[in-house]
Design a protein around this motif. Sequence first.
Motif, mmCIF file in Angstrom:
data_model
loop_
_atom_site.group_PDB
_atom_site.id
_atom_site.type_symbol
_atom_site.label_atom_id
_atom_site.label_comp_id
_atom_site.label_asym_id
_atom_site.label_seq_id
_atom_site.Cartn_x
_atom_site.Cartn_y
_atom_site.Cartn_z
ATOM 1 N N THR A 99 -11.091 7.675 17.784
ATOM 2 C CA THR A 99 -11.644 7.418 16.457
ATOM 3 C C THR A 99 -10.741 8.030 15.390
ATOM 4 O OG1 THR A 99 -13.874 7.413 17.390
ATOM 5 C CG2 THR A 99 -13.699 7.633 15.005
ATOM 6 N N ALA A 100 -10.224 9.222 15.643
ATOM 7 C CA ALA A 100 -9.301 9.869 14.702
ATOM 8 C C ALA A 100 -8.033 9.029 14.544
ATOM 9 C CB ALA A 100 -8.952 11.276 15.172
ATOM 10 N N LEU A 101 -7.489 8.569 15.659
ATOM 11 C CA LEU A 101 -6.290 7.734 15.616
ATOM 12 C C LEU A 101 -6.575 6.433 14.878
ATOM 13 C CD1 LEU A 101 -3.357 7.381 16.491
ATOM 14 C CD2 LEU A 101 -4.198 6.387 18.623
ATOM 15 N N ALA A 102 -7.740 5.847 15.151
ATOM 16 C CA ALA A 102 -8.113 4.611 14.460
ATOM 17 C C ALA A 102 -8.248 4.849 12.962
ATOM 18 C CB ALA A 102 -9.418 4.066 15.034
ATOM 19 N N ASN A 103 -8.841 5.978 12.577
ATOM 20 C CA ASN A 103 -9.001 6.300 11.163
ATOM 21 C C ASN A 103 -7.643 6.429 10.483
ATOM 22 O OD1 ASN A 103 -10.433 7.158 8.753
ATOM 23 N ND2 ASN A 103 -9.704 9.207 9.218
ATOM 24 N N VAL A 104 -6.736 7.164 11.093
ATOM 25 C CA VAL A 104 -5.409 7.348 10.515
ATOM 26 C C VAL A 104 -4.671 6.014 10.425
ATOM 27 C CG1 VAL A 104 -3.153 8.430 10.866
ATOM 28 C CG2 VAL A 104 -5.244 9.766 11.193
ATOM 29 N N GLY A 105 -4.692 5.265 11.520
ATOM 30 C CA GLY A 105 -4.010 3.973 11.528
ATOM 31 C C GLY A 105 -4.623 2.990 10.550
ATOM 32 N N PHE A 106 -5.948 2.903 10.561
ATOM 33 C CA PHE A 106 -6.677 1.973 9.699
ATOM 34 C C PHE A 106 -6.369 2.241 8.231
ATOM 35 C CE2 PHE A 106 -10.607 1.263 7.212
ATOM 36 C CZ PHE A 106 -10.762 -0.109 7.386
ATOM 37 N N GLN A 107 -6.528 3.485 7.812
ATOM 38 C CA GLN A 107 -6.325 3.797 6.399
ATOM 39 C C GLN A 107 -4.864 3.674 5.987
ATOM 40 O OE1 GLN A 107 -8.596 6.776 4.300
ATOM 41 N NE2 GLN A 107 -9.695 7.268 6.207
ATOM 42 N N THR A 108 -3.961 4.024 6.889
ATOM 43 C CA THR A 108 -2.541 3.937 6.562
ATOM 44 C C THR A 108 -2.098 2.485 6.444
ATOM 45 O OG1 THR A 108 -2.133 6.041 7.676
ATOM 46 C CG2 THR A 108 -0.217 4.618 7.297
ATOM 47 N N VAL A 109 -2.414 1.679 7.448
ATOM 48 C CA VAL A 109 -2.002 0.272 7.441
ATOM 49 C C VAL A 109 -2.660 -0.475 6.284
ATOM 50 C CG1 VAL A 109 -2.134 -1.902 8.731
ATOM 51 C CG2 VAL A 109 -1.424 0.193 9.889
ATOM 52 N N LEU A 110 -3.979 -0.319 6.138
ATOM 53 C CA LEU A 110 -4.658 -1.022 5.047
ATOM 54 C C LEU A 110 -4.251 -0.474 3.685
ATOM 55 C CD1 LEU A 110 -8.226 -1.816 6.376
ATOM 56 C CD2 LEU A 110 -6.257 -3.317 6.143
ATOM 57 N N GLY A 111 -3.928 0.821 3.612
ATOM 58 C CA GLY A 111 -3.437 1.383 2.358
ATOM 59 C C GLY A 111 -2.132 0.727 1.926
ATOM 60 N N PHE A 112 -1.201 0.564 2.875
ATOM 61 C CA PHE A 112 0.054 -0.134 2.555
ATOM 62 C C PHE A 112 -0.207 -1.586 2.190
ATOM 63 C CE2 PHE A 112 2.485 3.217 4.922
ATOM 64 C CZ PHE A 112 3.345 3.537 3.887
ATOM 65 N N ALA A 113 -1.087 -2.253 2.938
ATOM 66 C CA ALA A 113 -1.420 -3.647 2.643
ATOM 67 C C ALA A 113 -2.024 -3.774 1.247
ATOM 68 C CB ALA A 113 -2.371 -4.200 3.695
ATOM 69 N N ALA A 114 -2.920 -2.863 0.893
ATOM 70 C CA ALA A 114 -3.542 -2.903 -0.428
ATOM 71 C C ALA A 114 -2.511 -2.633 -1.527
ATOM 72 C CB ALA A 114 -4.682 -1.885 -0.507
ATOM 73 N N LEU A 115 -1.624 -1.669 -1.286
ATOM 74 C CA LEU A 115 -0.574 -1.367 -2.256
ATOM 75 C C LEU A 115 0.266 -2.610 -2.535
ATOM 76 C CD1 LEU A 115 1.297 0.546 -3.934
ATOM 77 C CD2 LEU A 115 2.590 0.838 -1.813
ATOM 78 N N PHE A 116 0.779 -3.226 -1.472
ATOM 79 C CA PHE A 116 1.651 -4.384 -1.656
ATOM 80 C C PHE A 116 0.883 -5.591 -2.177
ATOM 81 C CE2 PHE A 116 4.307 -1.815 1.233
ATOM 82 C CZ PHE A 116 5.396 -1.677 0.382
ATOM 83 N N GLY A 117 -0.400 -5.712 -1.803
ATOM 84 C CA GLY A 117 -1.229 -6.771 -2.372
ATOM 85 C C GLY A 117 -1.396 -6.592 -3.872
ATOM 86 N N GLY A 118 -1.658 -5.346 -4.295
ATOM 87 C CA GLY A 118 -1.764 -5.060 -5.723
ATOM 88 C C GLY A 118 -0.467 -5.306 -6.463
ATOM 89 N N LEU A 119 0.657 -4.938 -5.831
ATOM 90 C CA LEU A 119 1.957 -5.187 -6.457
ATOM 91 C C LEU A 119 2.203 -6.685 -6.625
ATOM 92 C CD1 LEU A 119 4.165 -2.561 -4.569
ATOM 93 C CD2 LEU A 119 3.512 -2.505 -6.989
ATOM 94 N N MET A 120 1.888 -7.452 -5.581
ATOM 95 C CA MET A 120 2.090 -8.905 -5.658
ATOM 96 C C MET A 120 1.185 -9.525 -6.714
ATOM 97 S SD MET A 120 2.882 -10.240 -1.764
ATOM 98 C CE MET A 120 1.190 -10.138 -1.274
ATOM 99 N N LEU A 121 -0.069 -9.120 -6.771
ATOM 100 C CA LEU A 121 -0.984 -9.654 -7.767
ATOM 101 C C LEU A 121 -0.524 -9.281 -9.166
ATOM 102 C CD1 LEU A 121 -3.620 -11.161 -8.338
ATOM 103 C CD2 LEU A 121 -4.801 -8.963 -8.173
ATOM 104 N N GLY A 122 -0.086 -8.040 -9.330
ATOM 105 C CA GLY A 122 0.413 -7.604 -10.634
ATOM 106 C C GLY A 122 1.629 -8.375 -11.091
ATOM 107 N N ARG A 123 2.456 -8.795 -10.166
ATOM 108 C CA ARG A 123 3.671 -9.567 -10.517
ATOM 109 C C ARG A 123 3.327 -10.976 -10.977
ATOM 110 N NH1 ARG A 123 6.273 -7.130 -5.327
ATOM 111 N NH2 ARG A 123 7.185 -5.238 -6.205
ATOM 112 N N MET A 124 2.129 -11.447 -10.654
ATOM 113 C CA MET A 124 1.724 -12.801 -11.018
ATOM 114 C C MET A 124 1.329 -12.901 -12.488
ATOM 115 S SD MET A 124 -0.464 -13.621 -7.601
ATOM 116 C CE MET A 124 -0.770 -15.356 -7.893
ATOM 117 N N PHE A 125 1.091 -11.769 -13.138
ATOM 118 C CA PHE A 125 0.638 -11.791 -14.539
ATOM 119 C C PHE A 125 1.756 -11.474 -15.490
ATOM 120 C CE2 PHE A 125 -3.201 -10.934 -12.103
ATOM 121 C CZ PHE A 125 -4.036 -11.921 -12.600
#
Length: 125
Positions: A99-125
């Motif tokens: 569960t600890a490994l899943a928490n670290v992996g989940f938040q890290t991977v989704l954190g990067f995905a959210a960051l790059f998603g926000g960057l891509m969305l921001g570039r559209m405006f």
Amino acid sequence: MLEKLGLIALAGAAGTLARYWISGFVYGLAGRQFPWGTATANILGCFLFGLIWQLGEGRMLIRTETRAIILTGFMGAFTTFSTFIFESGGLIEDGRYLTALANVGFQTVLGFAALFGGLMLGRMF
């Protein structure tokens, strides 16, 4: 309740200023080739979170209300990384390694995905 919220807000302001000062100080010494300022704040925050928690919960030297103000206000503004590490550490202490490994992996991977998603969305405006 309003008094507690005000104290949390004041502690948050202090945490924000402390992070700004520490990061800037470390970047001034070490340069910006590596994020040493952020790393220092995050690691120091983890240490302080553990110390405050133990002094409050383990030793009963810090009242519950005071601990909540410090951890939520000051530490929340100083670094949320410390809370992330504390919660993951709690899972490890409970023997919930996967569960600890899943928490670290989940938040890290989704954190990067959210960051790059926000960057891509921001570039559209």
